[in-house]
Design a protein around this motif. Structure first.
Motif, PDB file in Angstrom:
ATOM      1  N   THR A 249     -15.677 -18.226  82.028  1.00 53.34           N
ATOM      2  CA  THR A 249     -14.835 -17.004  83.425  1.00 53.34           C
ATOM      3  C   THR A 249     -15.495 -17.417  84.994  1.00 53.34           C
ATOM      4  OG1 THR A 249     -17.601 -15.676  82.867  1.00 53.34           O
ATOM      5  CG2 THR A 249     -15.653 -15.166  81.793  1.00 53.34           C
ATOM      6  N   HIS A 250     -16.536 -18.236  84.881  1.00 56.39           N
ATOM      7  CA  HIS A 250     -16.711 -18.822  86.637  1.00 56.39           C
ATOM      8  C   HIS A 250     -16.456 -20.194  86.639  1.00 56.39           C
ATOM      9  CE1 HIS A 250     -18.992 -14.343  85.698  1.00 56.39           C
ATOM     10  NE2 HIS A 250     -19.530 -14.722  87.587  1.00 56.39           N
ATOM     11  N   GLN A 251     -15.293 -20.366  86.738  1.00 49.79           N
ATOM     12  CA  GLN A 251     -14.841 -21.581  86.947  1.00 49.79           C
ATOM     13  C   GLN A 251     -14.702 -21.678  88.374  1.00 49.79           C
ATOM     14  OE1 GLN A 251     -11.544 -23.601  84.512  1.00 49.79           O
ATOM     15  NE2 GLN A 251     -11.987 -21.462  83.052  1.00 49.79           N
ATOM     16  N   ARG A 252     -15.685 -22.424  89.244  1.00 51.58           N
ATOM     17  CA  ARG A 252     -16.388 -22.579  90.367  1.00 51.58           C
ATOM     18  C   ARG A 252     -17.176 -24.077  90.263  1.00 51.58           C
ATOM     19  NH1 ARG A 252     -18.185 -17.009  92.391  1.00 51.58           N
ATOM     20  NH2 ARG A 252     -19.703 -17.020  90.983  1.00 51.58           N
ATOM     21  N   ALA A 253     -16.920 -25.130  91.467  1.00 59.94           N
ATOM     22  CA  ALA A 253     -17.449 -26.016  91.523  1.00 59.94           C
ATOM     23  C   ALA A 253     -19.032 -25.096  91.847  1.00 59.94           C
ATOM     24  CB  ALA A 253     -16.987 -27.294  92.839  1.00 59.94           C
ATOM     25  N   ALA A 298     -17.762 -36.276  87.327  1.00 62.47           N
ATOM     26  CA  ALA A 298     -19.243 -36.849  86.330  1.00 62.47           C
ATOM     27  C   ALA A 298     -19.586 -35.336  86.361  1.00 62.47           C
ATOM     28  CB  ALA A 298     -19.596 -37.809  87.114  1.00 62.47           C
ATOM     29  N   LYS A 299     -19.949 -34.883  87.806  1.00 59.49           N
ATOM     30  CA  LYS A 299     -20.729 -33.128  88.200  1.00 59.49           C
ATOM     31  C   LYS A 299     -19.658 -32.217  87.120  1.00 59.49           C
ATOM     32  CE  LYS A 299     -22.294 -34.317  92.353  1.00 59.49           C
ATOM     33  NZ  LYS A 299     -21.992 -33.215  94.204  1.00 59.49           N
ATOM     34  N   ALA A 300     -18.574 -32.461  86.999  1.00 54.94           N
ATOM     35  CA  ALA A 300     -17.775 -31.567  86.423  1.00 54.94           C
ATOM     36  C   ALA A 300     -17.687 -31.089  84.051  1.00 54.94           C
ATOM     37  CB  ALA A 300     -16.583 -31.194  86.330  1.00 54.94           C
ATOM     38  N   ASP A 301     -18.306 -32.708  84.478  1.00 54.19           N
ATOM     39  CA  ASP A 301     -18.059 -33.496  82.746  1.00 54.19           C
ATOM     40  C   ASP A 301     -19.170 -32.895  81.857  1.00 54.19           C
ATOM     41  OD1 ASP A 301     -16.634 -34.741  81.962  1.00 54.19           O
ATOM     42  OD2 ASP A 301     -17.317 -36.999  82.396  1.00 54.19           O
ATOM     43  N   LYS A 302     -20.595 -31.933  82.091  1.00 55.01           N
ATOM     44  CA  LYS A 302     -21.109 -31.303  81.498  1.00 55.01           C
ATOM     45  C   LYS A 302     -20.773 -30.312  81.105  1.00 55.01           C
ATOM     46  CE  LYS A 302     -26.272 -30.031  81.572  1.00 55.01           C
ATOM     47  NZ  LYS A 302     -27.805 -29.961  81.139  1.00 55.01           N
ATOM     48  N   GLY A 352      -6.098 -24.752  93.531  1.00 54.20           N
ATOM     49  CA  GLY A 352      -6.476 -25.910  91.757  1.00 54.20           C
ATOM     50  C   GLY A 352      -8.156 -26.348  92.395  1.00 54.20           C
ATOM     51  N   ARG A 353      -9.085 -25.477  93.397  1.00 56.22           N
ATOM     52  CA  ARG A 353     -11.026 -26.014  93.244  1.00 56.22           C
ATOM     53  C   ARG A 353     -11.204 -24.858  92.185  1.00 56.22           C
ATOM     54  NH1 ARG A 353     -12.191 -29.688  96.867  1.00 56.22           N
ATOM     55  NH2 ARG A 353     -10.840 -29.723  98.740  1.00 56.22           N
ATOM     56  N   SER A 354     -10.790 -23.884  91.754  1.00 61.11           N
ATOM     57  CA  SER A 354     -11.289 -23.170  91.174  1.00 61.11           C
ATOM     58  C   SER A 354     -10.093 -22.406  90.020  1.00 61.11           C
ATOM     59  CB  SER A 354     -12.424 -22.076  91.902  1.00 61.11           C
ATOM     60  OG  SER A 354     -11.943 -21.431  92.845  1.00 61.11           O
ATOM     61  N   GLY A 355     -11.304 -21.445  89.075  1.00 57.37           N
ATOM     62  CA  GLY A 355     -10.528 -20.363  88.951  1.00 57.37           C
ATOM     63  C   GLY A 355      -9.746 -21.422  87.092  1.00 57.37           C
ATOM     64  N   ALA A 356      -9.169 -20.018  86.303  1.00 57.85           N
ATOM     65  CA  ALA A 356      -8.545 -20.333  84.974  1.00 57.85           C
ATOM     66  C   ALA A 356      -6.851 -19.773  85.503  1.00 57.85           C
ATOM     67  CB  ALA A 356      -8.676 -19.671  83.945  1.00 57.85           C
ATOM     68  N   TYR A 357      -6.163 -21.061  85.105  1.00 54.99           N
ATOM     69  CA  TYR A 357      -4.704 -20.553  84.432  1.00 54.99           C
ATOM     70  C   TYR A 357      -4.401 -18.787  84.658  1.00 54.99           C
ATOM     71  CZ  TYR A 357      -3.823 -25.113  85.366  1.00 54.99           C
ATOM     72  OH  TYR A 357      -3.826 -26.455  84.821  1.00 54.99           O
TER      73      TYR A 357
END
Length: 414
Positions: A249-253, A298-302, A352-357
């Protein structure tokens, strides 16, 4: 004798009607209007406090982007029957009696303007951090702390103001997403005491005002199911917020220059590697060097690994909401006495930096909404208008609804 019996019947019917909470169905959060009361350079609140409707509407876009007419009538026309009106409690906590009275008067006029459009109002005290002395930390010191006592006294004055407007028009939600972790039997029981004490405070003002109680643990389902509704009466609803799984729900860097987006719904049957490949392509399109791309991935991987390890799907989502339903049934409460006060998904940004399709976002939101409605649970989508990705109104350009979102909510796009 028959006349007496008839009069008693009328009286009993009136008592039953009074003993029902405010009728709520489909709502939307209004967060940007009264939840950021303007402050001076020294971080004190400006007077009079809170923003006007015009200041709110023009805060993130030109006022000319909005159609003419009453914005609250437009909200009603979209099919919503109530708004969850979030309010900064800071101006109500300041030490000056005149300032508090001024704040209550401003808020009373605001609520009356909304109800005049045919909308019910869930009045939610929703602390923010812009003035730290009056942020949510004020209630974090334990059930017997000075901050909690001060807050509870303030809540009583708000309850009295709302009763004057009419208990057939407003409900009172005195807290938003309280912490008090951990959310299990090993906790301090402080939150239980705070919530029970606050209900008692409000009941000393009115037996008819609908109260929306919440559990700890950020107002989550886990916090709700740890709550003991021993303070229950027929005019109490029980809130939970539905942002599970949070990774979706909260896809952001974590940083403004990063990427974290494109996690699919459901996770089951999809691939972590495909998410990484799409993120890599976006980073390259943004001009990232090879080293910067490696570091950013690498930051996103976890978070990607966590999401796919938990392997969420539709059945798990329904079961999660079912935990709240089961809690209600265990306590002999109808699920209609639950209140899903927030749910939402960040939509994909243009870069495309954040969010869901959209396909995944809408699938998730439709399923959450339908599951709530199958159980008779009133809901409030987060939120009406903002530029941050969870918004009913398109974030840029003409202030029109997101038509696909409206369909997912079971409402007719306008």
């Amino acid at each position: 004798m028959r006349l007496i019996a008839a009069l008693l019947g009328v009286l009993m019917t009136a008592m039953v009607v009074q003993a029902a909470p405010l009728r709520l169905g489909r709502g939307v959060g209004l967060h940007e209007w009264l939840n950021w009361s303007p402050v001076n350079e020294d971080r004190t609140y400006r007077r009079p406090p809170y923003r006007t409707v015009e200041q709110w509407l023009s805060s993130e876009r030109p006022l000319s982007d909005w159609p003419k007419g009453d914005p609250f009538v437009r909200i009603r026309a979209l099919g919503f029957d109530f708004v969850r009106l979030t309010v900064d409690p800071g101006p109500l906590l300041v030490g000056n009696d005149a300032a508090r009275r001024e704040a209550l008067d401003v808020l009373s006029r605001a609520v009356r303007r909304v109800t005049a459009a045919g909308l019910a109002v869930v009045f939610n005290l929703h602390a923010v951090s812009q003035v730290p002395a009056y942020g949510m930390d004020v209630i974090d010191g334990g059930a017997d702390s000075e901050g909690v006592m001060h807050y509870r006294a303030m809540a009583k004055t708000v309850a009295a103001m709302l009763v004057e407007i009419g208990t057939d028009k407003v409900a009172f939600e005195p807290y938003n997403e309280p912490a008090y972790y951990p959310c299990d039997s090993g906790g301090t029981e402080d939150w239980q005491r705070i919530m029970a004490g606050t209900v008692a405070d409000i009941r000393s003002v009115s037996s008819d005002l609908t109260i929306i109680a919440t559990g700890a643990c950020g107002g989550s389902i886990t916090g709700l199911t740890d709550l003991d509704p021993s303070f229950d009466d027929a005019n109490v609803l029980y809130s939970f917020h539905m942002y599970d799984p949070h990774e979706f729900t909260h896809q952001r860097a974590e940083d403004s220059d990063g990427f974290f987006s494109g996690l699919p719904w459901p996770a089951r049957g999809n691939s972590a590697e495909r998410v990484r490949q799409r993120l890599s392509a976006r980073m390259q399109a943004a001009g990232f060097s090879q080293l910067k791309e490696i570091v950013s991935l690498a930051k996103a991987d976890k978070r990607i690994e966590t999401y796919f390890r938990e392997n969420w799907d539709d059945a798990m989502l329904k079961a999660r909401i079912g935990e709240a339903v089961d809690w209600a049934k265990r306590h002999a409460l109808p699920p209609s006495r639950l209140f899903m006060g927030e749910f939402g998904v960040i939509r994909m940004t243009a870069d495309g930096r954040s969010g869901a399709y959209d396909t995944d976002r809408l699938h998730y939101l439709c399923l959450v909404r339908e599951t709530a409605e199958e159980n008779g649970i009133p809901w409030s989508i987060w939120e009406y208008s903002n530029p941050y990705g969870m918004t009913v109104i398109e974030p840029k350009g003409a202030a029109i609804p997101d038509k696909e979102l409206m369909r997912a909510l079971g409402l007719v796009p306008q």
